[in-house]
Design a protein around this motif. Structure first.
Motif, PDB file in Angstrom:
ATOM      1  N   CYS A 125       0.607  -1.092  -0.043  1.00  0.00           N
ATOM      2  CA  CYS A 125       0.005   0.113  -0.086  1.00  0.00           C
ATOM      3  C   CYS A 125       0.743   1.358   0.098  1.00  0.00           C
ATOM      4  O   CYS A 125       0.728   2.282   0.771  1.00  0.00           O
ATOM      5  CB  CYS A 125      -0.826   0.095   1.292  1.00  0.00           C
ATOM      6  SG  CYS A 125      -2.136  -1.509   1.175  1.00  0.00           S
ATOM      7  N   GLN A 159      -0.602   4.557  -0.659  1.00  0.00           N
ATOM      8  CA  GLN A 159      -1.356   5.226   0.322  1.00  0.00           C
ATOM      9  C   GLN A 159      -0.706   5.871   1.462  1.00  0.00           C
ATOM     10  O   GLN A 159      -1.045   6.684   2.089  1.00  0.00           O
ATOM     11  CB  GLN A 159      -2.819   4.238   0.682  1.00  0.00           C
ATOM     12  CG  GLN A 159      -3.673   3.910  -0.288  1.00  0.00           C
ATOM     13  CD  GLN A 159      -4.944   3.062   0.416  1.00  0.00           C
ATOM     14  OE1 GLN A 159      -5.587   3.588   1.262  1.00  0.00           O
ATOM     15  NE2 GLN A 159      -4.885   1.776  -0.005  1.00  0.00           N
ATOM     16  N   ALA A 160       0.025   4.986   1.806  1.00  0.00           N
ATOM     17  CA  ALA A 160       0.855   5.181   3.007  1.00  0.00           C
ATOM     18  C   ALA A 160       2.216   6.144   2.616  1.00  0.00           C
ATOM     19  O   ALA A 160       3.152   5.452   2.103  1.00  0.00           O
ATOM     20  CB  ALA A 160       1.450   4.003   3.876  1.00  0.00           C
ATOM     21  N   THR A 203      -0.766   9.597   5.519  1.00  0.00           N
ATOM     22  CA  THR A 203      -1.384   8.972   4.370  1.00  0.00           C
ATOM     23  C   THR A 203      -2.147  10.070   3.574  1.00  0.00           C
ATOM     24  O   THR A 203      -2.168  11.284   3.911  1.00  0.00           O
ATOM     25  CB  THR A 203      -2.373   7.979   4.733  1.00  0.00           C
ATOM     26  OG1 THR A 203      -3.509   8.646   5.446  1.00  0.00           O
ATOM     27  CG2 THR A 203      -1.898   6.953   5.566  1.00  0.00           C
ATOM     28  N   ALA A 217      -7.527   7.337   2.865  1.00  0.00           N
ATOM     29  CA  ALA A 217      -6.773   6.308   2.899  1.00  0.00           C
ATOM     30  C   ALA A 217      -7.430   5.242   3.751  1.00  0.00           C
ATOM     31  O   ALA A 217      -8.057   5.607   4.778  1.00  0.00           O
ATOM     32  CB  ALA A 217      -5.514   6.293   3.106  1.00  0.00           C
ATOM     33  N   ILE A 271      -3.898  -0.835   4.943  1.00  0.00           N
ATOM     34  CA  ILE A 271      -2.676  -0.388   5.003  1.00  0.00           C
ATOM     35  C   ILE A 271      -1.691  -1.234   6.305  1.00  0.00           C
ATOM     36  O   ILE A 271      -0.784  -1.762   5.992  1.00  0.00           O
ATOM     37  CB  ILE A 271      -2.277   1.061   5.608  1.00  0.00           C
ATOM     38  CG1 ILE A 271      -2.881   2.072   4.343  1.00  0.00           C
ATOM     39  CG2 ILE A 271      -0.828   1.439   5.704  1.00  0.00           C
ATOM     40  CD1 ILE A 271      -2.928   3.368   4.392  1.00  0.00           C
TER      41      ILE A 271
END
Length: 273
Positions: free
Chosen positions: A93, A96-97, A115, A119, A124
């Motif tokens: 992920c 997103q992170a 994030t 998200a 995550i």
């Protein structure tokens, strides 16, 4: 700002999770709008404008852009008893992170996760759940960790009394900064008579019932320090180190409420001397 998010993320193996904290903002500092950000600065959103003006004042003539990051969210990832390294869970992920880093203050505060807005946290960090923000504050008050202008009032809180040297918040090898001479001299002389410490009340107290800066007294009625912030039965207070092992009390609406102070385990072993 209102869109910023601070959560405590946890499970039995990792820690516990907590939702939106209105009170955290980011600044993005970089040389030009086309470049990726070089620095992300987390701050208390109640002083967002003041900090932005302060940073612009000291950039002098450098071509540095300073703008709030309204597209980002901040999460606190607090470990459970059997927590290990969680960075491996982000490999799937990464889009997103954006940032996952150990909380620079102390190990007991886990990690800071940045994030993109919206998200999906369970994706995550699998196996966790989202708790409430009050539990996050309870965790840091129990550990004696100050955060924001309520715990660290500008123009009042001193860096060493606030334990910032224990939390990687003060450098004694580089400068310059406002107040450096006083801070360095106090550090090298080793005379710090008061510190922020966690306190616990004998009965739960509503946060609004305790005036800011309320005086904490010893059994004999002498001043031992001042209450800073907290809620229910936990909080933090600026106390004289000579009094932290004594019975203490706080006057609340005419009643004396007993409280006890403690030295956090994450402090250096010689810190309370």
């Amino acid at each position: 700002g209102p869109g910023s998010r601070l959560c405590l993320f946890a499970s039995s193996a990792m820690g516990v999770c907590f939702p939106d904290l209105v009170g955290v903002a980011f600044f993005r500092l970089h040389e030009s709008p086309e470049e990726e950000p070089h620095i992300l600065l987390e701050c208390d959103s109640s002083v967002l404008d003041a900090i932005q003006k302060h940073l612009k004042l000291y950039k002098i003539r450098r071509k540095v852009n300073i703008v709030p990051c309204l597209d980002l969210s901040l999460w606190a990832v607090v470990p459970g008893e059997q927590a290990g390294d969680i960075t491996g869970s982000l490999t799937q992920c990464a889009d997103q992170a954006l940032v996952l880093t150990p909380d620079p203050r102390t190990e007991v505060m886990g990690w800071r996760l940045i994030t993109k807005k919206g998200a999906n946290l369970p994706e995550i960090i699998p196996g966790g759940h989202i708790g409430n923000i009050q539990d996050y504050h309870r965790h840091r008050y129990k550990q004696g960790i100050p955060e924001g202008v309520k715990d660290l009032p500008p123009g009042v809180a001193l860096p060493l009394e606030s334990n910032l040297a224990y939390m990687n918040g003060v450098s004694f090898t580089k400068g310059c900064y406002i107040g450096q001479e006083l801070t360095a001299r106090t550090h090298h002389m080793g005379v710090i008579r008061k510190r922020l410490v966690p306190v616990q009340f004998s009965v739960p107290l509503p946060q609004e019932s305790i005036p800011e800066g309320a005086e904490i007294l010893t059994e004999s009625g002498k001043s031992a320090g001042k209450f800073r912030a907290g809620g229910d039965e936990l909080g933090i207070a600026l106390l004289r180190l000579a009094n932290i092992n004594e019975p203490l009390c706080l006057n609340v609406a005419g009643d004396k409420v007993k409280l006890t102070a403690s030295v956090p385990e994450w402090w250096p072993k010689t810190a309370s001397k």
